[in-house]
Scaffold this active site. Sequence first.
Site: not given
Length: 387
Positions: A202, A308, A311, A334, A343
């Site tokens: 990030r 962003h 990412r 996460h 994903y």
Amino acid sequence: MAGKRRQFGRVRKLPSGRYQARYVGPDGVLRPAPHTFRTKRDADAWLADVQTEMRRGDWHDPDAGRVAFGDYASTWIAERGLTTRTTELYRSLLRLHLAPAFGAVAVADISPAAVRRWRADRLGAGVGASTVAKAYALLRAVLTTAVQDQVIRRNPCQIKGASTPPTPERPTATVAEVYAIADALQPRYRALVLMAGFLGLRWGELVGLHRRDVDLDGQAVRVRQAVAELTNGQREIKAPKSAAGKRTVAIPAVIVPDLRWHLEHFAEQGAHGRVFVGAKGAIPRRNHFNRLWHKACDKAGVKGLRFHDLRHTGNTLAASTGASTRELMARMGHSTARAALIYQHASAERDRLIADSVSALVSRSRRPSGAREKDHGSEGHAGDTEG
């Protein structure tokens, strides 16, 4: 013969002809019913319900819910131990979107219908769906605590999915696009783009890096902190969003030379020297960098891509390698599997398309030569006939 004396509560007839019910609560206070009753039987039935609640331990102080929502919500925010940035967000949502409708309303008087009406009014007034969803989520969280505090019995926020609006699918930059944008930027920001695109870090994590966090020989980056920009222009050094955010991320070997060159030319010296600094030696500001970012995207011919979104590129590439859910969670920082599964699902769909294409190629290759010749012959005969 005298009537049987009442064991719980009292009922009396008012001059109006209606009946009032009263009882002594567990706290020793004599409390009247919130309304009068048409018949004595109705008043008796209400008292019976209250007595049952007290026996079960379900009784709630009816006065507890008289606190104004605005006061209760302000206290709720102050007591959560939130980060400065999150506190700013919640106070803004309360001031701009919740307090105008519910600020002076008693917590107990907020009904499901009132919540539905408020949400429809906000959306109808043109407030963004994402903002309304955040305000609704805050309202629901505050009232969930009110239930736990026995201020109210049930949470009136009952709109399914209202706190998570559908978000448009964001673009995912290709490897070529990542390099094109990196090359179009000032050289001091080239490594910033490559690390965002191929490590999935990030913005706040990247500008919070120090030299000691980057191990080029071991090809790894240690994420220990992040920089948050507040609405008043100040910046706050804080821990990552969750415990899982503190992590070590392996660096793809292909960009190690780029990072080494960056450290030699642009990073501050010493173990605690910052990896990314602006031309004047300060931590880069997001709004200033965004101007450079948009110019670089235009030069590279890439439309509608936010920083962003890089990412997403890094996470998609990681998922396409066949990494497990746990491995993706660790790399992405996460604490839940939700994002990793997204994903993985995208990678699985792409893999399915590839498999279908391979299947078609194999099927065409395995057809008997005679069948292929027959097909060619039939096509030729049809052509002769038409001639």
